[in-house]
Design a protein around this motif. Structure first.
Motif, PDB file in Angstrom:
ATOM      1  N   ILE A 358       0.963  -1.355  -0.012  1.00 27.56           N
ATOM      2  CA  ILE A 358      -0.011  -0.069  -0.147  1.00 27.56           C
ATOM      3  C   ILE A 358       0.860   1.184   0.076  1.00 27.56           C
ATOM      4  O   ILE A 358       0.473   2.334  -0.632  1.00 27.56           O
ATOM      5  CB  ILE A 358      -0.929  -0.039   1.223  1.00 27.56           C
ATOM      6  CG1 ILE A 358      -1.991   1.187   0.919  1.00 27.56           C
ATOM      7  CG2 ILE A 358      -0.229  -0.028   2.597  1.00 27.56           C
ATOM      8  CD1 ILE A 358      -2.996   1.078   1.930  1.00 27.56           C
ATOM      9  N   THR A 359       1.904   1.256   0.588  1.00 31.99           N
ATOM     10  CA  THR A 359       2.859   2.373   0.837  1.00 31.99           C
ATOM     11  C   THR A 359       3.471   2.607  -0.630  1.00 31.99           C
ATOM     12  O   THR A 359       3.553   3.782  -1.139  1.00 31.99           O
ATOM     13  CB  THR A 359       4.074   2.123   1.793  1.00 31.99           C
ATOM     14  OG1 THR A 359       3.388   1.905   3.180  1.00 31.99           O
ATOM     15  CG2 THR A 359       5.077   3.240   1.820  1.00 31.99           C
ATOM     16  N   MET A 382     -13.039   8.419  -1.588  1.00 25.71           N
ATOM     17  CA  MET A 382     -11.585   8.323  -1.656  1.00 25.71           C
ATOM     18  C   MET A 382     -10.753   9.746  -1.123  1.00 25.71           C
ATOM     19  O   MET A 382      -9.718   9.870  -1.282  1.00 25.71           O
ATOM     20  CB  MET A 382     -11.089   8.059  -2.943  1.00 25.71           C
ATOM     21  CG  MET A 382     -11.388   8.927  -4.230  1.00 25.71           C
ATOM     22  SD  MET A 382     -10.276   8.639  -5.648  1.00 25.71           S
ATOM     23  CE  MET A 382      -8.733   8.908  -5.000  1.00 25.71           C
ATOM     24  N   ALA A 383     -11.524  10.633  -0.933  1.00 24.05           N
ATOM     25  CA  ALA A 383     -10.914  12.123  -0.778  1.00 24.05           C
ATOM     26  C   ALA A 383     -11.710  13.119   0.297  1.00 24.05           C
ATOM     27  O   ALA A 383     -12.403  13.907  -0.151  1.00 24.05           O
ATOM     28  CB  ALA A 383     -10.530  13.035  -1.954  1.00 24.05           C
ATOM     29  N   ASN A 384     -11.809  12.646   1.321  1.00 27.20           N
ATOM     30  CA  ASN A 384     -12.530  13.366   2.494  1.00 27.20           C
ATOM     31  C   ASN A 384     -11.657  13.409   3.861  1.00 27.20           C
ATOM     32  O   ASN A 384     -11.509  12.625   4.346  1.00 27.20           O
ATOM     33  CB  ASN A 384     -13.884  12.796   2.642  1.00 27.20           C
ATOM     34  CG  ASN A 384     -14.708  13.502   3.447  1.00 27.20           C
ATOM     35  OD1 ASN A 384     -14.598  14.998   3.610  1.00 27.20           O
ATOM     36  ND2 ASN A 384     -15.611  13.273   4.178  1.00 27.20           N
ATOM     37  N   LYS A 385     -11.353  14.787   4.115  1.00 27.80           N
ATOM     38  CA  LYS A 385     -10.404  14.983   5.137  1.00 27.80           C
ATOM     39  C   LYS A 385      -9.153  14.253   5.078  1.00 27.80           C
ATOM     40  O   LYS A 385      -8.417  14.067   4.241  1.00 27.80           O
ATOM     41  CB  LYS A 385     -11.126  14.974   6.205  1.00 27.80           C
ATOM     42  CG  LYS A 385     -12.402  15.684   6.498  1.00 27.80           C
ATOM     43  CD  LYS A 385     -13.127  16.050   7.836  1.00 27.80           C
ATOM     44  CE  LYS A 385     -14.170  16.871   7.920  1.00 27.80           C
ATOM     45  NZ  LYS A 385     -14.910  16.785   8.955  1.00 27.80           N
ATOM     46  N   ASP A 386      -8.998  13.216   6.273  1.00 27.90           N
ATOM     47  CA  ASP A 386      -7.841  12.409   6.260  1.00 27.90           C
ATOM     48  C   ASP A 386      -8.239  11.104   5.567  1.00 27.90           C
ATOM     49  O   ASP A 386      -7.188  10.240   5.570  1.00 27.90           O
ATOM     50  CB  ASP A 386      -7.552  12.131   7.652  1.00 27.90           C
ATOM     51  CG  ASP A 386      -6.870  13.436   8.412  1.00 27.90           C
ATOM     52  OD1 ASP A 386      -6.370  14.327   7.565  1.00 27.90           O
ATOM     53  OD2 ASP A 386      -7.186  13.571   9.671  1.00 27.90           O
ATOM     54  N   PHE A 391      -9.496   1.708   1.492  1.00 26.39           N
ATOM     55  CA  PHE A 391      -8.066   1.213   2.007  1.00 26.39           C
ATOM     56  C   PHE A 391      -7.095   2.078   2.188  1.00 26.39           C
ATOM     57  O   PHE A 391      -5.942   2.087   2.421  1.00 26.39           O
ATOM     58  CB  PHE A 391      -7.779   0.313   0.864  1.00 26.39           C
ATOM     59  CG  PHE A 391      -8.749  -1.038   0.744  1.00 26.39           C
ATOM     60  CD1 PHE A 391      -8.868  -2.024   1.791  1.00 26.39           C
ATOM     61  CD2 PHE A 391      -9.485  -1.108  -0.363  1.00 26.39           C
ATOM     62  CE1 PHE A 391      -9.819  -3.055   1.606  1.00 26.39           C
ATOM     63  CE2 PHE A 391     -10.258  -2.248  -0.266  1.00 26.39           C
ATOM     64  CZ  PHE A 391     -10.653  -2.992   0.323  1.00 26.39           C
ATOM     65  N   ASN A 392      -7.366   3.555   2.094  1.00 21.34           N
ATOM     66  CA  ASN A 392      -6.369   4.356   2.310  1.00 21.34           C
ATOM     67  C   ASN A 392      -5.229   4.443   1.209  1.00 21.34           C
ATOM     68  O   ASN A 392      -4.107   4.989   1.482  1.00 21.34           O
ATOM     69  CB  ASN A 392      -5.834   4.676   3.619  1.00 21.34           C
ATOM     70  CG  ASN A 392      -6.896   5.477   4.479  1.00 21.34           C
ATOM     71  OD1 ASN A 392      -7.579   6.515   4.150  1.00 21.34           O
ATOM     72  ND2 ASN A 392      -7.029   5.080   5.979  1.00 21.34           N
ATOM     73  N   VAL A 393      -5.372   4.004   0.075  1.00 23.22           N
ATOM     74  CA  VAL A 393      -4.304   3.879  -1.017  1.00 23.22           C
ATOM     75  C   VAL A 393      -3.887   5.446  -1.467  1.00 23.22           C
ATOM     76  O   VAL A 393      -2.806   5.870  -1.697  1.00 23.22           O
ATOM     77  CB  VAL A 393      -4.687   3.075  -2.126  1.00 23.22           C
ATOM     78  CG1 VAL A 393      -3.421   3.249  -3.379  1.00 23.22           C
ATOM     79  CG2 VAL A 393      -4.801   1.612  -1.718  1.00 23.22           C
ATOM     80  N   SER A 394      -5.059   6.133  -1.403  1.00 22.46           N
ATOM     81  CA  SER A 394      -4.811   7.722  -1.631  1.00 22.46           C
ATOM     82  C   SER A 394      -4.547   8.676  -0.804  1.00 22.46           C
ATOM     83  O   SER A 394      -4.897  10.016  -0.966  1.00 22.46           O
ATOM     84  CB  SER A 394      -5.948   8.007  -2.742  1.00 22.46           C
ATOM     85  OG  SER A 394      -7.095   7.859  -2.323  1.00 22.46           O
TER      86      SER A 394
END
Length: 683
Positions: A358-359, A382-386, A391-394
């Protein structure tokens, strides 16, 4: 949005005579081709699909006269012959398309006749999936707004195609994003033989969108040149100045059948057919020119004689043009990939700190976004705050690159991919990454756009390449069940024009993603989500690492048996190979394909020649899975080297169950791979 008064810029009395002459020439040339087209089919010359536009003359002339080539973008539909002519295409170019010649500017004979395009002018190629180009028009309009250009995107279609779900997705998205796009509905009352009353409850389908906040609706008489001209002028002005979408509904009549494969005598009465003939827009325009003394009968007859000469010359030139060659079918299937000079085999020997799968993805995306400021990414959740994707890839991308380059898409997979197709049309420097769905299993609503985008490069004869990377979190072993744990690559591989990659380790994930983003064309990037955080998939990842498409990687060398695999099962195969070695049973070679399309046949065949036995392992179902294609290739090209039948290990021919007991019963594991390998060794 309430329909406001449309200013009358054009009238029969005030329009300059040279303009009226230009319009009449276009109208007569267009109608002459429209009426001549069926004769080509009767003579077995071509034009096997022709949808006559007669009865749509006013609005089609107006669309084209308000299109500014190389600035505006237009997506005509299959009935838009006069639109294309009015946009600037010649009679010869239209006939070249009709009879499918190699010099046809629309597709070189690759696409159906009557699908007119000239991508170099921004007259875009659209598919036969009616109405789907509305999404592409919205994608282009998004780019127009981002790059702050004072132009417009125009989508043209019949009223029945508005029934398609993706048309609603397109208009909903344009309304939400406030985009400069004009949706023209050419309403002739029929969808082939289906009357409008069977399509929608509204007498005017544009009124279905009357509750939309930012979308203006304009109605006009599409049979009348002046009303259409005024309406189109106002629609374009509003879209550009207000940066908001417009729906322009033009009431037309269809004077003939839907196409040359339809017979309107079977469903239209004599009275109705007589009515539409009486309201012929060309005849009305001609009468107006005479009634208001703008032209004499002799002047009009001179123009009409010129039209005959134009058609005769265009026909002669088109008939002499070359036909496509059989060999050309292989041109422009795949767009040109980036060629790596530093890593031609996609291998490295770098040492250092290992990074998780993922990193590697996250850091590669960020690096490429820094490298190319014309790179964009969007998708669901895929793009809201943190948060950066399910899966937090972006993760962290929106904070660094801003909301205009990294943003959420609606829960509408067709919209996500369709607008990517459109945005990539704006400029070839643009690269788009989309999370096509939160899980690969949810991608199916986007399949219509996937298929369309897959053959855009081929269909346009190499004039347009959709430079898009589709990221999908794929596979099981997470206890996800249906719609969260399936594999779909076997189904996708049968569709030409898309590269499909499926990395198993962090370095390959980084290298293939970088290559995808730097290459032209469409790439399906499958991410085995159970490996995102798995230490087994962690590797050293060199800076700027690249993995070329179509290059497999030998993950373990051996002499007794070849295991061909990819994704999650690469690690299971390595564990099984290790166990066989520890027990002294065999020295197994494990080949990680990394890239399914294109496929590294050379690496596979070289390994088989050495080991003489093959086990194909993948997570997808055995029946219908990609392993069947691998087995067929080996049977055709390596049969003489085989000392045993090819065996396959994969999932059972069932969905993946949610309960962990059911999931384990379905998915392949180390034990199954070990047992299959052992059977082959002992064969």
């Amino acid at each position: 949005m309430k329909d406001l008064k449309v200013p009358k810029l054009y009238t029969i009395k005030t329009t300059p005579k040279e303009t009226l002459e230009k319009w009449y020439r276009l109208l007569t040339v267009g109608r002459a081709i429209d009426e001549k087209a069926p004769n080509y089919l009767k003579q077995a010359i071509g034009w096997s699909y022709h949808a006559p536009y007669a009865g749509h003359d006013g609005i089609q002339l107006a669309i084209g006269q308000h299109f500014e080539k190389n600035k505006d973008h237009i997506f005509p539909y299959y009935r838009d012959m006069l639109t294309a002519l009015s946009c600037g295409m010649t009679a010869e170019e239209i006939i070249l398309n009709g009879i499918s010649k190699a010099t046809d500017p629309s597709s070189g004979g690759r696409h159906m006749s009557n699908h007119l395009a000239k991508p170099e002018w921004n007259i875009h190629s659209v598919s036969s999936a009616t109405g789907n180009h509305t999404l592409h028009a919205v994608g282009v309009a998004r780019a127009i707004k981002y790059y702050d250009e004072k132009v417009v995107s125009i989508s043209s279609q019949g009223e029945s195609s508005v029934s398609e779900g993706y048309v609603y997705e397109a208009i909903t998205g344009a309304d939400k994003e406030e985009l400069p796009v004009v949706f023209v509905f050419q309403d002739n009352g029929y969808g082939i033989s289906v009357p409008k009353k069977d399509q929608t409850a509204q007498r005017k389908v544009a009124n279905n969108f009357s509750g939309f906040k930012n979308t203006r609706i304009i109605h006009c008489n599409g049979k009348d040149v002046f009303d259409s001209m005024n309406a189109m002028a106002e629609a374009k002005r509003f879209a550009i100045e207000e940066s908001k979408p417009v729906i322009l509904q033009a009431n037309c009549v269809r004077m003939g059948s839907h196409s040359n494969s339809d017979d309107h005598l079977l469903y239209r009465s004599d009275a109705e057919r007589n009515y539409v003939t009486e309201y012929d827009p060309l005849g009305k325009f001609r009468r107006l020119l005479l009634r208001y003394n703008r032209f004499s009968e002799e002047e009009l007859q001179t123009i009409e004689a010129d039209t005959k000469a134009v058609i005769k010359a265009a026909h002669k030139a088109a008939m002499a043009a070359p036909d496509p060659t059989p060999e050309s079918i292989h041109d422009f299937v795949f767009a040109e990939p980036m060629v790596s000079e530093k890593y031609p085999e996609g291998l490295h020997n770098e040492e250092g700190e290992k990074k998780k799968f993922i990193t590697a993805l996250n850091e590669t995306l960020k690096a490429e976004f820094r490298e190319n400021p014309d790179t964009f990414i969007w998708g669901q959740d895929m793009a809201n705050k943190d948060k950066g994707g399910i899966f937090n890839v972006s993760k962290g991308m929106q904070q660094e690159f801003g909301e205009k380059r990294v943003f959420n898409g609606p829960i509408a997979e067709d919209f996500i991919l369709g607008t990517a197709n459109g945005m990539s049309r704006y400029d070839e420097k643009i690269r788009v990454v989309v999370e096509g769905a939160e899980f690969a299993d949810y991608f199916w609503p986007a399949m219509e756009q996937y298929v369309d985008t897959s053959h855009d490069y081929w269909r346009s004869n190499g004039k347009f390449s959709p430079n898009i990377t589709i990221r999908l979190a794929s596979g099981g072993y997470i206890g996800g069940g249906m719609y969260h744990s399936q594999n779909i690559e076997g189904s996708l591989a049968a569709i030409p024009g898309v590269r499909i990659v499926y990395p198993s380790f962090a370095d390959d994930a980084a290298g293939l993603l970088r290559t995808s983003l730097r290459s032209k064309g469409l790439t399906m990037f499958m991410e085995p989500k159970t490996l995102y955080q798995d230490p087994k998939a962690a590797t050293v990842v060199p800076d700027d690492f690249e993995v070329p498409f179509g290059k497999a990687r030998v993950r373990r060398e051996g002499t007794d048996l070849t295991i061909i695999t990819y994704g999650n099962t690469t690690h299971l195969s390595l564990d099984a190979a290790k166990k066989l070695a520890e027990e002294g049973l065999a020295n197994v070679e494990v080949i990680d394909l990394r890239s399914l399309v294109p496929l590294d046949e050379e690496a596979i065949l070289n390994s088989v020649k050495k080991t003489n036995k093959v086990l194909v392992v993948h997570e997808d179902k055995v029946f219908g899975g990609f392993g069947g294609e691998l087995s067929a290739i080996l049977n055709e090209k390596a049969f003489e080297y085989l000392d045993a039948p090819i065996k396959r290990v994969g999932s059972t021919y069932t969905p993946v169950g949610f309960n962990r007991i059911l999931e384990r019963a379905v998915l392949p594991n180390v034990e199954r791979i070990y047992n299959a390998a052992k059977e082959l060794i002992e064969y």
